[in-house]
Design a protein around this motif. Structure first.
Motif, mmCIF file in Angstrom:
data_model
loop_
_atom_site.group_PDB
_atom_site.id
_atom_site.type_symbol
_atom_site.label_atom_id
_atom_site.label_comp_id
_atom_site.label_asym_id
_atom_site.label_seq_id
_atom_site.Cartn_x
_atom_site.Cartn_y
_atom_site.Cartn_z
ATOM 1 N N MET B 95 82.896 72.162 -3.737
ATOM 2 C CA MET B 95 83.841 73.256 -3.467
ATOM 3 C C MET B 95 85.211 72.782 -2.967
ATOM 4 O O MET B 95 86.219 73.286 -3.432
ATOM 5 N N PRO B 96 85.263 71.835 -2.020
ATOM 6 C CA PRO B 96 86.585 71.453 -1.515
ATOM 7 C C PRO B 96 87.537 71.004 -2.621
ATOM 8 O O PRO B 96 88.694 71.429 -2.658
ATOM 9 N N GLN B 97 87.049 70.191 -3.556
ATOM 10 C CA GLN B 97 87.970 69.758 -4.607
ATOM 11 C C GLN B 97 88.324 70.892 -5.561
ATOM 12 O O GLN B 97 89.403 70.894 -6.143
ATOM 13 N N MET B 98 87.417 71.868 -5.724
ATOM 14 C CA MET B 98 87.771 73.015 -6.561
ATOM 15 C C MET B 98 88.888 73.823 -5.910
ATOM 16 O O MET B 98 89.805 74.279 -6.588
ATOM 17 N N VAL B 99 88.790 74.007 -4.583
ATOM 18 C CA VAL B 99 89.866 74.720 -3.878
ATOM 19 C C VAL B 99 91.183 73.979 -4.102
ATOM 20 O O VAL B 99 92.219 74.590 -4.375
ATOM 21 N N ALA B 100 91.134 72.638 -4.028
ATOM 22 C CA ALA B 100 92.340 71.835 -4.246
ATOM 23 C C ALA B 100 92.912 72.089 -5.632
ATOM 24 O O ALA B 100 94.107 72.314 -5.806
ATOM 25 N N LEU B 101 92.034 72.085 -6.621
ATOM 26 C CA LEU B 101 92.475 72.241 -8.004
ATOM 27 C C LEU B 101 93.093 73.622 -8.243
ATOM 28 O O LEU B 101 94.192 73.743 -8.802
ATOM 29 N N PHE B 102 92.403 74.675 -7.779
ATOM 30 C CA PHE B 102 92.912 76.029 -7.996
ATOM 31 C C PHE B 102 94.214 76.245 -7.223
ATOM 32 O O PHE B 102 95.119 76.944 -7.691
ATOM 33 N N ASN B 103 94.291 75.627 -6.053
ATOM 34 C CA ASN B 103 95.521 75.723 -5.271
ATOM 35 C C ASN B 103 96.671 75.055 -6.020
ATOM 36 O O ASN B 103 97.775 75.588 -6.085
ATOM 37 N N GLY B 104 96.394 73.873 -6.575
ATOM 38 C CA GLY B 104 97.422 73.181 -7.346
ATOM 39 C C GLY B 104 97.910 74.031 -8.510
ATOM 40 O O GLY B 104 99.102 74.070 -8.813
ATOM 41 N N MET B 105 96.996 74.750 -9.155
ATOM 42 C CA MET B 105 97.388 75.618 -10.275
ATOM 43 C C MET B 105 98.347 76.705 -9.801
ATOM 44 O O MET B 105 99.318 77.022 -10.494
ATOM 45 N N GLY B 106 98.065 77.262 -8.622
ATOM 46 C CA GLY B 106 98.975 78.262 -8.065
ATOM 47 C C GLY B 106 100.357 77.684 -7.836
ATOM 48 O O GLY B 106 101.376 78.305 -8.153
#
Lengths: 106, 473
Positions: B95-106
């Motif tokens: 989950m932590p890296q997914m949050v990072a990835l989705f945040n980067g997309m934003g």
């Protein structure tokens, strides 16, 4: 004059929103830090609306390409943020609450 | 057309209210689940309403409108579909890296809005252009920085990259980028403006990379949280440029909430944010090999399990190793056996156990561990001295006593769990490797400590079998 006033109003919005964010997050138990980070990650996904508006108003190929990429990334932010947060929070259904509900259904 | 604009504006107002209210509900465990649903409705509402904007596009865009709308729908389906699938299928541990990835997309989306504002035909003054540049800079840095953070957490990039004079290089890249951004704003629609804009965005992406590569994996949660705040700020600034108050409010609320969250996380590790960003954590690791090197004792899983079965109290300290081994379910099986045998079992969670604050609680909750068994560090730290066994699973730095005693240690001053004070300590660990901070752990060499080597899943399976063989008395 009007642009100066809108700029000032924008600053007021920013200031009040900043206080709101501070108030919303303060005094949060540490177990909710990760879900909240994910939740706020979802909230800034609203950028997809900005990307959509920019894409609708695109008048050149460059704008269309960049706008399209913006919408793809913004949509990823929104949907991904929602799904991840929802999955994390689903773990927080307290066990003592879930048990009587099951009993009630029987 | 005026009526239509009012409808769009009012729906944006309702949506931003729902988003902030949802975030508020998410900040309490009781209402958290409904909070994300509330915010979700707000988001759906404002996204659908934004399609009304197709009736009021600029004259220049009218001939392209059909293509644009098709592209928009396609973009929503592709981006949303991919992220939805990814978010559902990924393991809880990732989950932590997914949050990072989705945040980067934003952040990337905010940067895209900024690109269009800087290159598009819409006439704006210098102030909105400078705000656009600021949002573009922050958004781009959040995009590239989050991708690096994702790569580090996902194990695709293991070593922090550091070189001499790095801080000077980073500062130079950042300053140059800011300069290019100001040029891009002032050269708007003039010769050289396009080049300046292009170079500015390249510089901004580079700045995000430069800022993130020297930071070690253990600090990534704080960094991700910071980039989350960055993206929020970028969205807020782009909201001003697009004259969209909903973006301004949602973005700025996240910007300030995210900043506060970052500070709280850094505090949990007893570090300041500037310390996380600019100090080279773990650099002293080369010198820590000195000191008395004793052999760590090793014990078979079955023997350790037997000791715990006949103990009266056990405190379990879970760490990232447990998450990696996906052994939380197995652990709870073992705990249930111990409880059946009358052992008092508690879980002690360090504020930064796992990879993010609260991550470990989520994983234990997934396995079905009830809340009242899980204790925060402050609540349980004094109990270790009266406890028979402390079982440490895949944790290292959070129980390293040198944080308390060794002033030369890079983790000196970090609050730790006093697991070393228990009468007996068992450490389930794959090998004698060091933790994320790359600091030697003297706990492993203590007389009351024994290592149980192996993958947490395999070790706990053996422990469950061993206790089963003893029978319940």
């Amino acid at each position: 004059m009007i642009t100066a006033m809108t700029f000032i109003i924008a600053l007021y919005i920013f200031m009040l929103a900043a206080f709101t964010g501070y108030e919303v997050i303060s005094r949060v138990p540490s177990i909710l830090h990760t879900p909240l980070m994910s939740g706020s990650n979802f909230v800034h996904g609203i950028v997809v609306v900005g990307a959509l508006t920019a894409l609708f108003n695109a008048s050149s190929v460059l704008e269309q390409i960049v706008g399209f990429l913006g919408v793809v990334m913004g949509a990823g932010n929104v949907v991904g943020g929602y799904v991840v947060t929802d999955r994390m929070l689903a773990m927080f259904k307290p066990s003592d609450k879930a048990a009587p509900q099951k009993g009630a259904q029987k | 057309m005026i009526l239509l604009e009012y409808i769009v504006a009012i729906s944006a107002l309702i949506a931003s209210g729902l988003l902030v209210y949802g975030l508020k509900r998410m900040s309490s465990p009781v209402t958290a689940v409904s909070g994300i649903v509330t915010a979700g409705w707000g988001m759906l509402f404002v996204t659908v309403a934004s399609f009304l904007g197709i009736f009021s596009v600029s004259e220049a865009a009218k001939p392209h409108l059909v293509v644009n709308v098709i592209l928009a729908i396609l973009g929503l389906v592709i981006g949303g579909g991919w992220a939805g699938w990814k978010g559902r299928s990924v393991a809880m541990t990732a989950m932590p890296q997914m949050v990072a990835l989705f945040n980067g997309m934003g952040g990337g989306a905010a940067a895209a809005v900024s690109v269009i504002a800087l290159t598009g035909p819409k006439e704006t003054g210098i102030v909105p252009l400078l705000v656009t540049v600021a949002g573009g800079l922050i958004g781009s840095m959040s995009l590239s920085g989050s991708i690096i953070a994702w790569a580090k957490l996902d194990g695709r990039m293991n070593k922090p990259i550091r070189f001499g004079g790095q801080r000077i290089v980073n500062a130079a890249v950042f300053m140059l980028t800011v300069l290019l951004g100001i040029m891009a704003a002032f050269l708007y629609h003039q010769d050289g403006g396009g080049i300046a804009t292009l170079l500015f965005f390249i510089g901004a992406l580079l700045a995000g990379i430069c800022m993130t590569i020297p930071i070690g994996g253990a600090d990534m949660p704080v960094v991700i949280s910071l980039y989350n705040a960055f993206t929020g700020l970028a969205v807020g600034l782009e909201g001003y440029v697009m004259a969209d108050p909903a973006l301004m409010i949602a973005g700025m609320v996240v910007g300030s909430a995210g900043t506060l969250l970052t500070v709280m996380m850094a505090k949990g590790m007893n570090r300041s944010i500037s310390n996380v960003l600019f100090s080279n954590f773990g650099e002293a690791s080369a010198s820590t090999a000195t000191g008395p090197q004793k052999e760590a004792k090793s014990v078979a899983p079955g023997d350790a399990a037997t000791t715990m079965r006949y103990a009266s109290s056990v405190i379990i300290v879970p760490g990232y190793g447990l998450a990696v081994a996906q052994a939380q379910g197995k652990l709870y099986d073992f705990v249930k056996q111990l409880q059946a045998a009358g052992v008092d079992v508690k879980f002690a969670i360090h504020p930064v156990a796992g990879r993010m604050p609260g991550h470990m609680n989520v994983l234990l909750a997934e396995a079905g561990v009830p809340y009242d068994m899980i204790y925060d560090m402050e609540d349980i730290n004094d109990s270790f001295a009266d406890t028979d066994v402390a079982l440490i699973i895949g944790a290292n730095d959070v129980v390293n006593p040198s944080a308390r005693t060794d002033k030369s240690s890079p983790i000196y001053g970090m609050p730790i769990l006093n697991a070393d004070k228990a009468h007996q300590v068992f450490v389930i660990k794959r090998g004698m490797g060091m933790g994320y901070s790359a600091v030697e752990n003297p706990l492993f060499f203590q007389d009351n400590c024994a290592m149980v080597f192996g993958d947490a899943q395999a070790v706990l399976s053996k422990m469950v079998e061993a206790v089963k063989a003893l029978g319940t008395s």
